[in-house]
Design a protein around this motif. Structure first.
Motif, PDB file in Angstrom:
ATOM      1  N   ASN A  74       0.823  -1.219   0.000  1.00 15.53           N
ATOM      2  CA  ASN A  74       0.000   0.000   0.000  1.00 15.53           C
ATOM      3  C   ASN A  74       0.849   1.257   0.000  1.00 15.53           C
ATOM      4  O   ASN A  74       0.522   2.240  -0.682  1.00 15.53           O
ATOM      5  CB  ASN A  74      -0.955  -0.022   1.199  1.00 15.53           C
ATOM      6  CG  ASN A  74      -2.139  -0.938   0.978  1.00 15.53           C
ATOM      7  OD1 ASN A  74      -2.898  -0.773   0.031  1.00 15.53           O
ATOM      8  ND2 ASN A  74      -2.301  -1.921   1.841  1.00 15.53           N
ATOM      9  N   GLU A  78       0.946   3.949  -3.179  1.00 12.13           N
ATOM     10  CA  GLU A  78       0.609   5.351  -2.935  1.00 12.13           C
ATOM     11  C   GLU A  78       1.724   6.267  -3.422  1.00 12.13           C
ATOM     12  O   GLU A  78       1.456   7.385  -3.904  1.00 12.13           O
ATOM     13  CB  GLU A  78       0.347   5.582  -1.447  1.00 12.13           C
ATOM     14  CG  GLU A  78       0.036   7.022  -1.079  1.00 12.13           C
ATOM     15  CD  GLU A  78      -1.230   7.562  -1.731  1.00 12.13           C
ATOM     16  OE1 GLU A  78      -1.242   8.757  -2.092  1.00 12.13           O
ATOM     17  OE2 GLU A  78      -2.211   6.800  -1.886  1.00 12.13           O
ATOM     18  N   ALA A  82      -2.256   8.024  -6.018  1.00 13.37           N
ATOM     19  CA  ALA A  82      -3.416   7.624  -5.220  1.00 13.37           C
ATOM     20  C   ALA A  82      -4.464   6.866  -6.024  1.00 13.37           C
ATOM     21  O   ALA A  82      -5.305   6.180  -5.445  1.00 13.37           O
ATOM     22  CB  ALA A  82      -4.046   8.852  -4.568  1.00 13.37           C
ATOM     23  N   VAL A  85      -5.430   3.121  -5.500  1.00 11.56           N
ATOM     24  CA  VAL A  85      -6.122   2.716  -4.275  1.00 11.56           C
ATOM     25  C   VAL A  85      -7.005   1.488  -4.475  1.00 11.56           C
ATOM     26  O   VAL A  85      -7.233   0.711  -3.546  1.00 11.56           O
ATOM     27  CB  VAL A  85      -6.950   3.899  -3.715  1.00 11.56           C
ATOM     28  CG1 VAL A  85      -8.083   4.285  -4.670  1.00 11.56           C
ATOM     29  CG2 VAL A  85      -7.515   3.577  -2.357  1.00 11.56           C
ATOM     30  N   THR A 158     -15.695   1.870  -5.757  1.00 14.47           N
ATOM     31  CA  THR A 158     -14.315   1.734  -6.209  1.00 14.47           C
ATOM     32  C   THR A 158     -14.139   0.404  -6.933  1.00 14.47           C
ATOM     33  O   THR A 158     -14.632  -0.628  -6.475  1.00 14.47           O
ATOM     34  CB  THR A 158     -13.360   1.798  -5.005  1.00 14.47           C
ATOM     35  OG1 THR A 158     -13.557   3.037  -4.326  1.00 14.47           O
ATOM     36  CG2 THR A 158     -11.907   1.683  -5.445  1.00 14.47           C
ATOM     37  N   LEU A 206      -8.231  11.322  -8.158  1.00 13.62           N
ATOM     38  CA  LEU A 206      -8.189   9.878  -8.452  1.00 13.62           C
ATOM     39  C   LEU A 206      -8.700   9.588  -9.857  1.00 13.62           C
ATOM     40  O   LEU A 206      -9.545   8.716 -10.075  1.00 13.62           O
ATOM     41  CB  LEU A 206      -9.017   9.098  -7.421  1.00 13.62           C
ATOM     42  CG  LEU A 206      -8.715   9.296  -5.941  1.00 13.62           C
ATOM     43  CD1 LEU A 206      -9.576   8.367  -5.089  1.00 13.62           C
ATOM     44  CD2 LEU A 206      -7.256   9.076  -5.615  1.00 13.62           C
ATOM     45  N   GLN A 209      -8.672   6.007 -11.235  1.00 14.85           N
ATOM     46  CA  GLN A 209      -9.366   4.996 -10.432  1.00 14.85           C
ATOM     47  C   GLN A 209     -10.811   4.894 -10.909  1.00 14.85           C
ATOM     48  O   GLN A 209     -11.527   5.885 -10.955  1.00 14.85           O
ATOM     49  CB  GLN A 209      -9.304   5.385  -8.950  1.00 14.85           C
ATOM     50  CG  GLN A 209      -9.563   4.266  -7.981  1.00 14.85           C
ATOM     51  CD  GLN A 209     -11.009   3.860  -7.968  1.00 14.85           C
ATOM     52  OE1 GLN A 209     -11.901   4.664  -7.761  1.00 14.85           O
ATOM     53  NE2 GLN A 209     -11.256   2.595  -8.237  1.00 14.85           N
ATOM     54  N   VAL A 248      -6.600   3.149   4.781  1.00 10.02           N
ATOM     55  CA  VAL A 248      -6.746   4.559   4.384  1.00 10.02           C
ATOM     56  C   VAL A 248      -5.731   5.429   5.122  1.00 10.02           C
ATOM     57  O   VAL A 248      -5.094   6.309   4.531  1.00 10.02           O
ATOM     58  CB  VAL A 248      -8.184   5.054   4.652  1.00 10.02           C
ATOM     59  CG1 VAL A 248      -8.291   6.568   4.384  1.00 10.02           C
ATOM     60  CG2 VAL A 248      -9.176   4.304   3.771  1.00 10.02           C
ATOM     61  N   ALA A 251      -2.216   4.971   3.642  1.00 12.23           N
ATOM     62  CA  ALA A 251      -2.067   5.674   2.362  1.00 12.23           C
ATOM     63  C   ALA A 251      -1.935   7.179   2.568  1.00 12.23           C
ATOM     64  O   ALA A 251      -1.106   7.840   1.928  1.00 12.23           O
ATOM     65  CB  ALA A 251      -3.260   5.364   1.455  1.00 12.23           C
ATOM     66  N   SER A 361      -9.847  11.059   1.052  1.00  8.72           N
ATOM     67  CA  SER A 361      -9.463  10.131   2.120  1.00  8.72           C
ATOM     68  C   SER A 361     -10.164  10.461   3.431  1.00  8.72           C
ATOM     69  O   SER A 361     -10.309   9.599   4.303  1.00  8.72           O
ATOM     70  CB  SER A 361      -7.940  10.146   2.322  1.00  8.72           C
ATOM     71  OG  SER A 361      -7.490  11.419   2.758  1.00  8.72           O
TER      72      SER A 361
END
Length: 381
Positions: A74, A78, A82, A85, A158, A206, A209, A248, A251, A361
């Motif tokens: 992780n 990061e 990010a 994730v 996500t 993000l 993502q 979380v 990260a 976050s």
């Protein structure tokens, strides 16, 4: 200072993983951000090299590794960006539900492919009308013979576009009192009739993502896809949220450290009024404050990691880490952009991306307001 939970094998693993990322991730990350998605080919390469779900038991294809390996993965992801994730979510948030509550048949069917990257996972809790208030979700699952008929909508999911397996929180007993006793977890597979995906959501940060809306219209989910016992879903979610929130915090801590490093490097190179920016006392004081906050965050999160690895119930401490470290990272992002001056607002500088990536976050995995509520309950007020 090296964390006490890290041994020589973890440092060797970090070096190998970092070398992998230098070849397979760093050179491509900006392109992924522009395209708005992490390619499945990268997931496959992660799996081929043993970087997906290393904690899974060897009989399902994993390495039976401890949580320190997850911490290393992780942190290094990061450092790249990010938007990666979703891999941490797959590794340390969703797949553990299958390992902990799945039947032997479910584990044999799904875990090996979670390890290879053939299957990408997601968890669907949030709905348009229910976020932190999980007990009041409205997605229903009605038993009909050998199937559950699922109806409802999920959002902000996500890995929502890529996901092949989605752990869906739904009401199998909408009339249960209290409401949380009616929640169950169903594993919805990619080709389930009646299951569709909405658009890929456009986010402030993000960008690579994949976050999506999910729709269930009389979706037929086999009854044997029930995860654990019917009516126990809320309790399973509460049990696993400790690790989710810790991930979380890890990260966010790493992001703060990266942003500080970028800023320190920039102010040492940049000149103004005939001096390096780093030589101005006001800048030095601001960097000193950032460095102190970051050191405090690192010390605390490492302690929480140790206690988590020891199997302790530390919901309060994890909630503290989650809210304080994410807020600290937001402060660092704001200071870092300010110290970059006008260039910090330019997309060509990494700090601009970091600035827009970090705020979420403090929202996902339970808002920071919810974290404070959890802490307050333990204060005997």
């Amino acid at each position: 200072m090296t964390a006490r939970y890290l041994r020589e094998e973890h440092h060797m693993f970090r070096a190998a993983f970092r070398k992998f990322l230098e070849k397979e991730a760093y050179p491509h990350y900006n392109d992924w951000e522009k395209r708005g998605i992490i390619p499945r080919s990268f997931w496959a390469k992660m799996g081929e090299n043993g970087f997906l779900c290393p904690w899974v038991d060897e009989k399902y294809g994993g390495l039976n590794a401890d949580f320190a390996y997850s911490v290393v993965i992780n942190e290094e992801l990061e450092k790249v960006g990010a938007s990666l994730v979703g891999i941490g979510l797959h590794n340390d948030i969703v797949t553990p539900y299958i390992a902990s509550y799945g039947t032997e048949e479910q584990k044999q069917k799904w875990l090996p492919k979670c390890v290879t990257g053939e299957l990408i996972t997601a968890i669907a809790m949030t709905e348009p009308g229910a976020g932190s208030d999980l007990a009041n979700i409205s997605t229903t699952a009605v038993k009909d013979g050998d199937y559950y008929i699922v109806n409802g909508q999920k959002t902000f999911i996500t890995n929502g576009i890529h996901a092949d397996l989605i752990v869906v929180a739904c009401k199998t007993d909408p009339h249960a009192k209290p409401p949380h006793r009616g929640i169950s977890l169903l594993v919805v597979e990619r080709d389930t009739p009646g299951f569709t995906r909405g658009r890929k959501l456009e986010k402030v940060g993000l960008h690579a993502q994949d976050t999506a809306e999910l729709f269930f219209h009389d979706a037929k989910v086999p009854a044997h896809n029930l995860l654990g016992e019917e009516g126990r879903g809320f309790y399973y979610l509460m049990e696993k949220l400790q690790q989710e929130r810790l991930v979380v915090a890890i990260a966010a801590q790493t992001a703060a450290e990266v942003m500080f490093s970028l800023t320190k490097q920039y102010v040492k190179q940049r000149s103004a009024f005939g001096r390096r920016v780093s030589e101005f006392q006001t800048v030095q004081f601001r960097l000193a404050e950032m460095a102190t906050d970051i050191a405090l965050g690192r010390t605390f999160v490492d302690r929480v990691i140790e206690e988590h690895m020891a199997g302790k119930q530390i919901v309060t401490e994890v909630s503290m880490a989650k809210w304080w470290i994410t807020e600290m990272a937001k402060r660092v992002a704001a200071e870092a952009m300010q110290l970059h001056g006008g260039y910090g607002y330019m997309e060509e500088y990494e700090i601009a991306r970091r600035y827009r990536d970090i705020p979420v976050s403090a929202i996902y995995a339970g808002t920071n307001e919810m974290m404070k509520t959890i802490i307050a309950r333990q204060l005997d007020l």
